[in-house]
Design a protein around this motif. Structure first.
Motif, PDB file in Angstrom:
ATOM      1  N   VAL A 161      -2.575   8.608  -9.001  1.00 23.08           N
ATOM      2  CA  VAL A 161      -1.359   9.570  -8.724  1.00 23.08           C
ATOM      3  C   VAL A 161      -0.349   9.096  -9.439  1.00 23.08           C
ATOM      4  CG1 VAL A 161       0.206  10.423  -7.076  1.00 23.08           C
ATOM      5  CG2 VAL A 161      -2.194   9.795  -6.543  1.00 23.08           C
ATOM      6  N   GLU A 162       0.279  10.040 -10.213  1.00 17.47           N
ATOM      7  CA  GLU A 162       1.198   9.354 -11.292  1.00 17.47           C
ATOM      8  C   GLU A 162       2.575   9.261 -10.344  1.00 17.47           C
ATOM      9  OE1 GLU A 162       1.848  10.354 -14.624  1.00 17.47           O
ATOM     10  OE2 GLU A 162      -0.262  10.746 -15.151  1.00 17.47           O
ATOM     11  N   GLY A 163       3.018   8.061 -10.997  1.00 20.20           N
ATOM     12  CA  GLY A 163       4.368   7.703 -10.404  1.00 20.20           C
ATOM     13  C   GLY A 163       4.535   6.538  -9.424  1.00 20.20           C
ATOM     14  N   TYR A 164       3.217   6.090  -8.978  1.00 19.77           N
ATOM     15  CA  TYR A 164       3.154   5.279  -7.684  1.00 19.77           C
ATOM     16  C   TYR A 164       2.551   3.952  -8.242  1.00 19.77           C
ATOM     17  CZ  TYR A 164       4.333   9.182  -4.604  1.00 19.77           C
ATOM     18  OH  TYR A 164       5.050  10.038  -4.177  1.00 19.77           O
TER      19      TYR A 164
ATOM     20  N   VAL B 157       0.580  -1.405  -0.074  1.00 15.12           N
ATOM     21  CA  VAL B 157       0.012  -0.003   0.053  1.00 15.12           C
ATOM     22  C   VAL B 157       0.811   1.416  -0.125  1.00 15.12           C
ATOM     23  CG1 VAL B 157      -1.816   1.208   1.246  1.00 15.12           C
ATOM     24  CG2 VAL B 157      -1.739  -1.079   1.134  1.00 15.12           C
ATOM     25  N   HIS B 158       0.553   2.163  -0.849  1.00 18.91           N
ATOM     26  CA  HIS B 158       1.367   3.389  -1.111  1.00 18.91           C
ATOM     27  C   HIS B 158       0.279   4.610  -1.286  1.00 18.91           C
ATOM     28  CE1 HIS B 158       0.309   2.867  -5.370  1.00 18.91           C
ATOM     29  NE2 HIS B 158       0.604   1.683  -5.267  1.00 18.91           N
ATOM     30  N   VAL B 159       0.853   5.776  -1.276  1.00 19.44           N
ATOM     31  CA  VAL B 159      -0.049   7.100  -1.370  1.00 19.44           C
ATOM     32  C   VAL B 159      -0.856   7.063  -2.650  1.00 19.44           C
ATOM     33  CG1 VAL B 159       1.880   8.472  -2.735  1.00 19.44           C
ATOM     34  CG2 VAL B 159       0.241   9.464  -0.993  1.00 19.44           C
ATOM     35  N   GLY B 160      -0.581   6.162  -3.654  1.00 19.58           N
ATOM     36  CA  GLY B 160      -1.442   6.349  -4.812  1.00 19.58           C
ATOM     37  C   GLY B 160      -2.699   5.405  -4.467  1.00 19.58           C
ATOM     38  N   HIS B 161      -2.504   4.333  -3.714  1.00 22.67           N
ATOM     39  CA  HIS B 161      -3.680   3.632  -3.313  1.00 22.67           C
ATOM     40  C   HIS B 161      -4.553   4.506  -2.212  1.00 22.67           C
ATOM     41  CE1 HIS B 161      -1.096  -0.153  -3.803  1.00 22.67           C
ATOM     42  NE2 HIS B 161      -2.097  -0.246  -4.494  1.00 22.67           N
TER      43      HIS B 161
END
Length: 162
Positions: A147-150, A40-44
Motif C-alpha cells: 500500500v503506497e505511503g505506509y 504495525v500499520h495498515v500497509g502491513h
C-alpha cells in the motif's frame, strides 16, 4: 480469540519445522513471509492478508530485537520482539509467528520449506532469500504490492516531527 490462543501461535526457531510439517501433512498449503513489523500499520495488515489468501496457513518469520538492531540501527526496534509477536499473533489470518535472530530468514525458510514464499514487490524473485530452496522443493515464490505511503520508518519520522 483469547489471550492464550494468540500466545500459542508464537513459536521458537526450533519449533518451526514441526509447525510447518504438521500442516503440510494434512494437505494444507503453507505460506511464509517475514519482517520486523516494528510499528504495525495498515500497509502491513493489507500485505499479510493478501499473503494469507495464497494458501491455507500463514507463517510470519519475525526478526528478533538483536536482528532488528543490526539491520535498522540502535534506535530500533521501537517495540520489543514479544510485543511485536503478540500483535501479529492476534491477527486471525496469521497462523504462526516464528522468531529468527539472523540478518535474513534463510535458515528459517530452509526449516519451514513453505509451499509459497512471499515478499513485497520491491524485490525481484531472483533477489528473495530462500527462493531457490522453495522452488527446488516444488514451491512457488510470489511478490505482493505494498500500500503506497505506509512504512514504519515514515511513521517514526512523522511522530518525531510532532
Amino acid at each position: 480469540m483469547s489471550y492464550k490462543e494468540s500466545i500459542n501461535k508464537i513459536h521458537t526457531f526450533e519449533q518451526a519445522k514441526n509447525v510447518s510439517e504438521n500442516w503440510k501433512s494434512k494437505g494444507e498449503k503453507v505460506v511464509f513471509t517475514n519482517g520486523c513489523f516494528d510499528l504495525v500499520h495498515v500497509g502491513h495488515v493489507d500485505y499479510l492478508e493478501k499473503a494469507r489468501k495464497l494458501g491455507d496457513r500463514l507463517i510470519v518469520g519475525l526478526n528478533t530485537d538483536n536482528s532488528v538492531k543490526r539491520l535498522k540501527g540502535d534506535s530500533r526496534p521501537v517495540n520489543n520482539e514479544m510485543f511485536r509477536a503478540r500483535i501479529l499473533a492476534s491477527m486471525q489470518f496469521i497462523d504462526a509467528v516464528i522468531f529468527f535472530d539472523q540478518d535474513t530468514p534463510q535458515e528459517l525458510i530452509t526449516e519451514v520449506l513453505p509451499n509459497i514464499l512471499v515478499k513485497g514487490d520491491d524485490y525481484k524473485i531472483s533477489e528473495i532469500v530462500g527462493a531457490k530452496e522453495v522452488i527446488a522443493n516444488g514451491g512457488k515464490v510470489q511478490t505482493i504490492a505494498f500500500v503506497e505511503g505506509y512504512s514504519s520508518t515514515k511513521l517514526i519520522e512523522k511522530i518525531k516531527a510532532l
